[in-house]
Design a protein around this motif. Sequence first.
Motif, PDB file in Angstrom:
ATOM      1  N   UNK A 104      -3.576   0.998  -5.913  1.00  0.00           N
ATOM      2  CA  UNK A 104      -3.264   1.208  -4.605  1.00  0.00           C
ATOM      3  C   UNK A 104      -1.611   0.676  -4.405  1.00  0.00           C
ATOM      4  N   UNK A 105      -0.734   0.515  -5.772  1.00  0.00           N
ATOM      5  CA  UNK A 105       0.704   0.350  -5.737  1.00  0.00           C
ATOM      6  C   UNK A 105       1.483   1.367  -6.007  1.00  0.00           C
ATOM      7  N   UNK A 106       2.084   1.396  -5.469  1.00  0.00           N
ATOM      8  CA  UNK A 106       3.874   2.392  -6.414  1.00  0.00           C
ATOM      9  C   UNK A 106       4.037   1.840  -7.878  1.00  0.00           C
ATOM     10  N   UNK A 107       3.250   3.734  -8.836  1.00  0.00           N
ATOM     11  CA  UNK A 107       3.555   3.317  -9.618  1.00  0.00           C
ATOM     12  C   UNK A 107       5.044   3.437 -10.731  1.00  0.00           C
ATOM     13  N   UNK A 108       5.055   2.647 -11.739  1.00  0.00           N
ATOM     14  CA  UNK A 108       6.106   1.898 -12.285  1.00  0.00           C
ATOM     15  C   UNK A 108       7.423   3.268 -12.169  1.00  0.00           C
ATOM     16  N   UNK A 109       6.673   4.543 -12.937  1.00  0.00           N
ATOM     17  CA  UNK A 109       7.829   5.482 -12.513  1.00  0.00           C
ATOM     18  C   UNK A 109       7.881   6.230 -12.164  1.00  0.00           C
ATOM     19  N   UNK A 110       8.328   5.931 -10.103  1.00  0.00           N
ATOM     20  CA  UNK A 110       8.431   6.157  -9.184  1.00  0.00           C
ATOM     21  C   UNK A 110       9.094   4.986  -8.298  1.00  0.00           C
ATOM     22  N   UNK A 111       9.492   3.309  -8.846  1.00  0.00           N
ATOM     23  CA  UNK A 111      10.505   2.441  -8.671  1.00  0.00           C
ATOM     24  C   UNK A 111      12.039   3.567  -8.846  1.00  0.00           C
ATOM     25  N   UNK A 112      12.916   2.432  -7.724  1.00  0.00           N
ATOM     26  CA  UNK A 112      13.834   2.916  -7.723  1.00  0.00           C
ATOM     27  C   UNK A 112      14.280   2.978  -9.081  1.00  0.00           C
ATOM     28  N   UNK A 113      14.228   1.837 -10.456  1.00  0.00           N
ATOM     29  CA  UNK A 113      15.216   1.478 -11.412  1.00  0.00           C
ATOM     30  C   UNK A 113      15.066   2.813 -12.395  1.00  0.00           C
ATOM     31  N   UNK A 114      14.104   3.353 -11.763  1.00  0.00           N
ATOM     32  CA  UNK A 114      13.653   4.419 -12.351  1.00  0.00           C
ATOM     33  C   UNK A 114      14.045   5.896 -12.248  1.00  0.00           C
ATOM     34  N   UNK A 115      15.063   6.239 -11.485  1.00  0.00           N
ATOM     35  CA  UNK A 115      15.971   7.345 -10.893  1.00  0.00           C
ATOM     36  C   UNK A 115      16.383   8.222 -12.050  1.00  0.00           C
ATOM     37  N   UNK A 116      17.166   7.198 -13.071  1.00  0.00           N
ATOM     38  CA  UNK A 116      17.919   7.685 -14.086  1.00  0.00           C
ATOM     39  C   UNK A 116      17.359   8.732 -14.860  1.00  0.00           C
ATOM     40  N   UNK A 117      15.656   7.973 -15.130  1.00  0.00           N
ATOM     41  CA  UNK A 117      15.052   8.787 -15.987  1.00  0.00           C
ATOM     42  C   UNK A 117      14.796   9.715 -14.915  1.00  0.00           C
ATOM     43  N   UNK A 118      14.531  10.526 -14.054  1.00  0.00           N
ATOM     44  CA  UNK A 118      14.111  11.290 -13.625  1.00  0.00           C
ATOM     45  C   UNK A 118      15.511  12.135 -13.681  1.00  0.00           C
ATOM     46  N   UNK A 127       0.196  -1.106   0.247  1.00  0.00           N
ATOM     47  CA  UNK A 127       0.309  -0.194   0.299  1.00  0.00           C
ATOM     48  C   UNK A 127       0.712   1.480   0.115  1.00  0.00           C
ATOM     49  N   UNK A 128       0.142   2.268  -0.942  1.00  0.00           N
ATOM     50  CA  UNK A 128       1.219   3.653  -0.755  1.00  0.00           C
ATOM     51  C   UNK A 128       1.022   4.746  -0.487  1.00  0.00           C
ATOM     52  N   UNK A 129       1.799   5.158   0.540  1.00  0.00           N
ATOM     53  CA  UNK A 129       1.495   6.580   1.583  1.00  0.00           C
ATOM     54  C   UNK A 129       0.429   7.561   0.624  1.00  0.00           C
ATOM     55  N   UNK A 130      -0.713   8.356   1.118  1.00  0.00           N
ATOM     56  CA  UNK A 130      -1.460   9.334   0.902  1.00  0.00           C
ATOM     57  C   UNK A 130      -0.809  10.786  -0.064  1.00  0.00           C
ATOM     58  N   UNK A 131       0.992  10.467   0.983  1.00  0.00           N
ATOM     59  CA  UNK A 131       1.368  11.283   0.943  1.00  0.00           C
ATOM     60  C   UNK A 131       2.160  11.063  -0.691  1.00  0.00           C
ATOM     61  N   UNK A 132       2.688  10.068  -1.086  1.00  0.00           N
ATOM     62  CA  UNK A 132       3.082  10.332  -2.148  1.00  0.00           C
ATOM     63  C   UNK A 132       1.595  11.024  -3.444  1.00  0.00           C
TER      64      UNK A 132
END
Length: 273
Positions: free
Chosen positions: A236-250, A121-126
Motif C-alpha cells: 500500500x505504499x508508493x513504489x520506489x520507481x514512481x517517486x519524484x526523484x526517479x523522473x530522470x530515469x523515466x 496509501x496509494x490510489x488504485x488508479x496507480x
Amino acid sequence: MSAEHASAGLIGAYLRGGSDLPADTVWALEAHLEGCAPCRGLLAAAVPAAAPDVAVLVDSVRAALGPQLDAARPAPVRRRPARWRPAWAAPAVVPWLLTALAVVLLALALDSSGPPEPLGRVSPLLLVAPVLPLCAAAAAWTPGLDPAHELTAATPRSGLPLLLRRTAAALAAVVPVLLTAGALTGEMTAAQWLLPSLAFTTTALALGSVVGVGRAAAALVAVWAAAVAAPVWATGRLPFVLRPEQLPGWALLFALGAATVLLRRRAYAAPRT
C-alpha cells in the motif's frame, strides 16, 4: 490549352498517353478537366477513336455495373451533422486536442486521488496508470471525429500499433509542458504520472520492431505488474520507481525507446503479429 477550354489536339495527345507532353501540361490539363464539363465531354467523345480498347472496357464495365448502381440505395443522411466544428480548423485537429486534454485531466485526476504523503496509501488508479492515456486516445479517435476513420481502420498497421503511436505523440507534446510548469511551480506530480506512461509507450513500440507490438506490450504489462502493481497491492505504499526523484530515469527510458523507434523505423514494415 486556351484560357477557357483545352484544344482538340491537346486532348488527343493526352489520350495517346501523354508521353510527348510536359508533366506540368498534363497536370494542368487534368486539373482543368476536373472543373470543365465541356472539355470532359470533348474527351469522352474522342475516346472511341483515339483509344478504342479503353472505350470497349468502359462500356463493358458500365453495362455490368449499371443495373447494380441503379438498384443501390443512397447512404442514409446523418441525423446529427457535426456543424459545431469551426470552418477554420481541420477536422483531424479535434481528436488530437481531445487526446491532449484527456491525458492532462487524467494526470490531474491521478494527482488529486493519490495519497497526501509519498509513503501514504496509494490510489488504485496507480495500477492502471500507464494504460489510462491509451484509453483517452482511443476514446478521442472515434469514427465521428476522425474523417479518415474507415481508411485508417483498413490499414495493416491499425489497432494497437496505431494507438501506441498516437498516444506517444500526444504524451510527447503534453509531458514537456507539464514538466516545465512543474519546474516553475514546484509541483511535479502531474508529469510524474504521465512520464512513465510515455516511457512505456515508446518502449513498447521499440520492442515491437523486434518481437511485435502485441508481444512487447504484453511483456511490459507483466513487468509493470511485477515491479509496481504487486508491491503496491502488498504494502500500500508508493513504489520506489514512481517517486519524484526517479523522473530522470523515466526520461532516459523514454529517450532510449524513441531513439530505437527512429533507428528501426523500417522494421515496422515487416509483417508481424
